[in-house]
Enzyme design. Structure first.
Site, PDB file in Angstrom:
ATOM      1  N   GLY A   1       0.811  -1.204   0.000  1.00 17.60           N
ATOM      2  CA  GLY A   1       0.000   0.000   0.000  1.00 17.60           C
ATOM      3  C   GLY A   1       0.847   1.257   0.000  1.00 17.60           C
TER       4      GLY A   1
ATOM      5  CB  VAL B   1       7.214   7.310  -4.363  1.00 16.85           C
ATOM      6  CG1 VAL B   1       7.052   8.771  -3.967  1.00 16.85           C
ATOM      7  CG2 VAL B   1       8.675   7.018  -4.726  1.00 16.85           C
TER       8      VAL B   1
ATOM      9  CE1 TYR C   1      17.768   5.985  -1.660  1.00 18.82           C
ATOM     10  CE2 TYR C   1      17.738   6.486   0.684  1.00 18.82           C
ATOM     11  CZ  TYR C   1      18.426   6.120  -0.459  1.00 18.82           C
ATOM     12  OH  TYR C   1      19.784   5.884  -0.384  1.00 18.82           O
TER      13      TYR C   1
ATOM     14  CB  ALA D   1       7.918   4.834   5.474  1.00 26.71           C
TER      15      ALA D   1
ATOM     16  N   GLY E   1       6.513  -4.148   5.058  1.00 28.12           N
ATOM     17  CA  GLY E   1       6.640  -3.834   6.470  1.00 28.12           C
ATOM     18  C   GLY E   1       6.998  -2.405   6.768  1.00 28.12           C
TER      19      GLY E   1
ATOM     20  CB  CYS F   1       4.724   8.782   2.232  1.00 23.60           C
ATOM     21  SG  CYS F   1       5.947   7.590   2.813  1.00 23.60           S
TER      22      CYS F   1
END
Length: 304
Positions: free
Chosen positions: A129, A132, A134, A196, A209, A227
């Site tokens: 879900g 984007v 990094y 995140a 995760g 995000c």
């Protein structure tokens, strides 16, 4: 059930797998499997302790595509085990990645500040879900692959528990007071996002995760809208402890200047393992896997 939720698929836009940076983990060595008892409490269900296989690769940089493939293979095996035996052991993988961008199911190219055909790093569209993000060296990534039927069949509970693990780590290991922000996933310290969370759940088995910035170079985040959140910043444990004079490690006070990158990674990793065990009430069975076996398995899949 199949579902997804969280932060930050379609075919990969990355270059051929052979071009991926393999890092020190992918040196030839013999397979090794071992286990030892955990000191942490375990969940007791019908008289049996809940066991979690722990693959601790936190000092290694495992290419994203290899770890992604590995997770999906474990999920497939767990589904088969549940169908045959009615249950399965849980699994936790902890590692680092070489620099890479990943896109979730909600990702839009508008949150990339570069041409995808000329990206600074490999890019992968995944089934997790969110938007984007990094991944890179200095960031600890945890991939829990657990059967929620034996915990709680509630995705919101699962996401909040992953966040709680990080909040406890920051508090107990570094005296950093972190929190959640209403309407957003992840873990925050003020206006900075340190962790995140992005998951996928298939038949109540979780994968993907959380990613926690420890000593991460944050500059690659400037080339994306992390995000999809425009008005917030990204932070790291290293950045925060440098702003203070002291932090707490192993219940003792340590001068900030003594904390090199390796010490920060070690301390964070140790706390993550402990807090995850406590939050999900699991007993670890420590395991190691041959890097060559992982690499060969992934390569074999590309030729089929």
């Amino acid at each position: 059930m199949d579902g997804y939720c969280g932060d930050c698929t379609l075919p990969s836009t990355a270059s051929a797998y052979s071009s991926l940076p393999l890092g020190p983990y992918f040196k030839q060595h013999k397979p090794l499997l071992y286990s030892k008892p955990s000191k942490f409490n375990s969940l007791v269900i019908n008289g049996h302790r809940r066991i979690c296989d722990l693959f601790d690769l936190h000092q290694e940089q495992v290419p994203y595509e290899v770890a992604w493939f590995w997770q999906k293979e474990i999920v497939r095996e767990k589904k088969a085990q549940i169908e045959k035996e009615g249950d399965c052991t849980d699994t936790l993988i902890i590692l680092q990645h070489p620099s890479v961008y990943t896109l979730g199911t909600a990702s839009t190219e508008g949150n990339l500040k570069f041409d995808m055909k000329n990206a600074p790093f490999n890019i992968y569209r995944t089934e997790r879900g969110g938007e984007v993000t990094y991944h890179g060296p200095g960031q600890l990534v945890m991939y829990p692959i657990i059967n929620l039927r034996r915990h709680k069949m509630d995705l919101h509970w699962y996401l909040r528990t992953l966040e709680e693990v990080v909040i406890r780590v920051l508090s107990s290991a570094f005296s950093i007071q972190a929190s959640r922000l209403e309407g957003l996933t992840g873990v925050w310290v003020g206006n900075e996002k340190l962790a995140a969370v992005g998951i996928r759940v298939s038949h109540w088995i979780t994968y993907h995760g959380l990613a926690l910035n420890v000593t991460t170079d944050l500059s690659p985040f400037k080339w994306i809208v992390p995000c999809g959140i425009h008005d917030r910043q990204v932070g790291s444990i290293k950045g925060l402890v440098r702003e203070g004079k002291q932090c707490i490690i192993d219940h003792g006070t340590t001068d900030l200047h003594q904390l090199d990158d390796a010490s920060l990674i070690h301390t964070t990793h140790k706390s993550l393992i402990e807090e995850f065990s406590q939050a999900f009430q699991l007993e670890y069975c420590y395991k190691s896997i041959s890097a060559a076996l992982l690499y060969e398995s992934k390569q074999s899949s590309l030729t089929k």
